[in-house]
Design a protein around this motif. Structure first.
Motif, PDB file in Angstrom:
ATOM      1  N   LEU A 135       0.837  -1.198   0.000  1.00  0.00           N
ATOM      2  CA  LEU A 135       0.000   0.000   0.000  1.00  0.00           C
ATOM      3  C   LEU A 135       0.874   1.250   0.000  1.00  0.00           C
ATOM      4  O   LEU A 135       0.641   2.183  -0.780  1.00  0.00           O
ATOM      5  CB  LEU A 135      -0.913  -0.011   1.226  1.00  0.00           C
ATOM      6  N   ALA A 136       1.888   1.276   0.860  1.00  0.00           N
ATOM      7  CA  ALA A 136       2.801   2.424   0.920  1.00  0.00           C
ATOM      8  C   ALA A 136       3.494   2.638  -0.424  1.00  0.00           C
ATOM      9  O   ALA A 136       3.674   3.780  -0.878  1.00  0.00           O
ATOM     10  CB  ALA A 136       3.833   2.221   2.021  1.00  0.00           C
ATOM     11  N   ALA A 137       3.884   1.545  -1.061  1.00  0.00           N
ATOM     12  CA  ALA A 137       4.568   1.647  -2.352  1.00  0.00           C
ATOM     13  C   ALA A 137       3.645   2.236  -3.413  1.00  0.00           C
ATOM     14  O   ALA A 137       4.061   3.091  -4.209  1.00  0.00           O
ATOM     15  CB  ALA A 137       5.068   0.268  -2.786  1.00  0.00           C
ATOM     16  N   LEU A 138       2.407   1.793  -3.446  1.00  0.00           N
ATOM     17  CA  LEU A 138       1.459   2.311  -4.436  1.00  0.00           C
ATOM     18  C   LEU A 138       1.198   3.805  -4.225  1.00  0.00           C
ATOM     19  O   LEU A 138       1.104   4.574  -5.187  1.00  0.00           O
ATOM     20  CB  LEU A 138       0.150   1.522  -4.370  1.00  0.00           C
ATOM     21  N   ILE A 139       1.107   4.225  -2.966  1.00  0.00           N
ATOM     22  CA  ILE A 139       0.930   5.653  -2.689  1.00  0.00           C
ATOM     23  C   ILE A 139       2.170   6.420  -3.136  1.00  0.00           C
ATOM     24  O   ILE A 139       2.073   7.504  -3.724  1.00  0.00           O
ATOM     25  CB  ILE A 139       0.656   5.871  -1.193  1.00  0.00           C
TER      26      ILE A 139
END
Length: 245
Positions: free
Chosen positions: A144-148
């Motif tokens: 999730l952090a990577a996609l953001i």
């Protein structure tokens, strides 16, 4: 193989196709602290798809900071992506580190098919990770952090997590809340490992979502759908959400 795992496998194959025309580097520029020639020999000793963790792992962490350029990283990217979802265990395979490397490489200026491939892989990896039991995979929050970090909007990503059919998605969410509980209450933002580089506005927005009544209801509804030994995790997460600091 689940539908999510099949989609991830397809995303990996698409990465090899999309970057197939990016040639292997003939030379790597590097910091004086790195042996560029030895690293290049290691990286080109086997076909790309057969490079192992010990061959590509060190380079993946050094890429573009102390070794090589964006073009070299693009060549090796499919194998880095593939190994990142196979419990690679090296820094350059961490989802947020890969997202940061892609930003350094200027991935938004790449051909459209390569950009689509990158996003498709990260979305597929997030989908697989959130559907796995936390004992098997604890990285849902990191994807999730990577996609953001790659610029994807938070709200639909979080909604996809919360509407995932597998009860494991609730367990993954519970684990995230359990680990972030103190930060959520004291600072009103997510501050866990690899999250500090994410925009603080996004981290605060995520904290609000994690503390929302909808999230609490999701965890409560999952209590009846998980094995008895897993209920403690949901219970501790719910306790964190009720905790006062």
């Amino acid at each position: 193989m689940s539908a999510a795992e099949a989609a991830l496998r397809n995303a990996i194959e698409e990465a090899y196709r999309a970057f197939a025309d990016v040639p292997a580097p003939q030379k790597l520029e590097a910091s004086p602290l790195r042996d560029a020639d030895a690293t290049l020999r290691t990286l080109t000793a086997s076909p790309l798809r057969r490079l192992g963790d010990e061959q590509i792992g060190p380079y993946s962490g050094w890429a573009m900071t102390t070794m090589g350029d964006a073009r070299a990283y693009r060549h090796f990217l499919p194998r880095i992506l593939e190994l990142s979802v196979a419990r690679a265990g090296w820094l350059g395979a961490e989802p947020v580190i890969m997202a940061d490397k892609l930003a350094m490489a200027g991935w938004r200026d790449w051909p459209a098919d390569q950009q689509r491939t990158v996003l498709g892989f990260f979305h597929a990896a997030f989908m697989v990770s959130r559907a796995r039991h936390p004992e098997e995979d604890e990285q849902a929050n990191l994807w999730l952090a990577a996609l953001i970090t790659l610029g994807e909007p938070l709200a639909p990503l979080f909604e996809a997590w919360c509407t995932e059919a597998s009860p494991n998605a609730a367990l993954q969410l519970a684990l995230f809340i359990q680990r972030e509980g103190r930060q959520l209450h004291r600072h009103g933002e997510v501050r866990g490992p690899f999250w500090n580089g994410v925009d603080v506005i996004e981290r605060r927005a995520l904290a609000q979502l994690l503390r929302s009544g909808e999230t609490r209801a999701l965890l409560e509804s999952a209590l009846a759908r998980v094995a008895g030994e897993d209920r403690w995790l949901l219970g501790t997460a719910l306790a964190e959400l009720e905790r006062k600091f």
